[in-house]
Design a protein around this motif. Structure first.
Motif, PDB file in Angstrom:
ATOM      1  N   LYS A   4      10.099 -46.185  19.511  1.00 30.77           N
ATOM      2  CA  LYS A   4       9.128 -46.928  20.327  1.00 30.77           C
ATOM      3  C   LYS A   4       7.848 -47.315  19.597  1.00 30.77           C
ATOM      4  O   LYS A   4       7.461 -48.460  19.615  1.00 30.77           O
ATOM      5  N   ARG A   5       7.185 -46.385  18.980  1.00 29.16           N
ATOM      6  CA  ARG A   5       5.870 -46.648  18.378  1.00 29.16           C
ATOM      7  C   ARG A   5       5.967 -47.055  16.910  1.00 29.16           C
ATOM      8  O   ARG A   5       4.964 -47.351  16.289  1.00 29.16           O
ATOM      9  N   ILE A  22       0.866 -41.908  12.116  1.00 26.99           N
ATOM     10  CA  ILE A  22      -0.024 -41.403  13.150  1.00 26.99           C
ATOM     11  C   ILE A  22      -1.333 -41.019  12.458  1.00 26.99           C
ATOM     12  O   ILE A  22      -1.360 -40.132  11.603  1.00 26.99           O
ATOM     13  N   ASN A  23      -2.389 -41.731  12.823  1.00 27.66           N
ATOM     14  CA  ASN A  23      -3.694 -41.533  12.189  1.00 27.66           C
ATOM     15  C   ASN A  23      -4.562 -40.646  13.077  1.00 27.66           C
ATOM     16  O   ASN A  23      -4.996 -41.053  14.146  1.00 27.66           O
ATOM     17  N   LYS A  24      -4.818 -39.445  12.607  1.00 29.39           N
ATOM     18  CA  LYS A  24      -5.673 -38.495  13.324  1.00 29.39           C
ATOM     19  C   LYS A  24      -7.038 -38.368  12.653  1.00 29.39           C
ATOM     20  O   LYS A  24      -7.769 -37.425  12.896  1.00 29.39           O
ATOM     21  N   LYS A  25      -7.357 -39.302  11.764  1.00 34.42           N
ATOM     22  CA  LYS A  25      -8.641 -39.311  11.043  1.00 34.42           C
ATOM     23  C   LYS A  25      -8.827 -38.042  10.201  1.00 34.42           C
ATOM     24  O   LYS A  25      -9.929 -37.574   9.985  1.00 34.42           O
ATOM     25  N   SER A  26      -7.714 -37.501   9.742  1.00 30.56           N
ATOM     26  CA  SER A  26      -7.733 -36.294   8.925  1.00 30.56           C
ATOM     27  C   SER A  26      -7.838 -36.664   7.452  1.00 30.56           C
ATOM     28  O   SER A  26      -7.458 -37.760   7.051  1.00 30.56           O
ATOM     29  N   ARG A  27      -8.313 -35.740   6.642  1.00 29.58           N
ATOM     30  CA  ARG A  27      -8.341 -35.938   5.195  1.00 29.58           C
ATOM     31  C   ARG A  27      -6.983 -35.592   4.598  1.00 29.58           C
ATOM     32  O   ARG A  27      -6.745 -35.808   3.419  1.00 29.58           O
ATOM     33  N   ILE A  28      -6.082 -35.072   5.433  1.00 32.71           N
ATOM     34  CA  ILE A  28      -4.745 -34.673   4.991  1.00 32.71           C
ATOM     35  C   ILE A  28      -3.712 -35.545   5.700  1.00 32.71           C
ATOM     36  O   ILE A  28      -3.786 -35.756   6.906  1.00 32.71           O
ATOM     37  N   LEU A  57      -3.429 -33.612  12.074  1.00 30.48           N
ATOM     38  CA  LEU A  57      -3.176 -34.097  10.722  1.00 30.48           C
ATOM     39  C   LEU A  57      -2.534 -35.477  10.793  1.00 30.48           C
ATOM     40  O   LEU A  57      -1.737 -35.745  11.685  1.00 30.48           O
ATOM     41  N   ASN A  58      -2.860 -36.347   9.851  1.00 29.39           N
ATOM     42  CA  ASN A  58      -2.175 -37.630   9.760  1.00 29.39           C
ATOM     43  C   ASN A  58      -0.710 -37.370   9.426  1.00 29.39           C
ATOM     44  O   ASN A  58      -0.385 -36.391   8.738  1.00 29.39           O
TER      45      ASN A  58
END
Length: 89
Positions: A4-5, A22-28, A57-58
């Motif tokens: 789906k995504r 999936i972008n979680k604004k993590s540095r990892i 985490l991304n």
């Protein structure tokens, strides 16, 4: 697991590679490389995706050409081509 995504990334050789980021604004960023003749919809990538979501985490998973919903024929692929696709993503 569904697609789906997920989206398509066009490689330098104009092949469409199915991926989900999936972008979680993590540095990892955790990158899932699936196995030979596999795809990104199995239990392993799903479990890792869930872990990344829980720990903010991304996460990137994708399918090499000739696998899953990505363009191309499996028999025309090889480790060098698939490695290059992973680098481009």
């Amino acid at each position: 697991m569904s697609y789906k995504r997920s989206k398509y990334f066009k490689t330098s050789s104009k092949k469409k590679i199915k991926y989900l980021f999936i972008n979680k604004k993590s540095r990892i960023t955790v990158v899932f490389f699936h196995g030979f003749m596999s795809d990104m919809t199995g239990a392993k990538p799903q479990a890792i995706q869930k872990f990344c979501k829980k720990h903010k985490l991304n996460f990137l998973k994708f399918e090499y050409s000739g696998h899953g919903k990505s363009q191309g024929e499996f028999i025309k692929g090889n480790i060098s081509k698939w490695s290059n696709e992973a680098k481009q993503l």
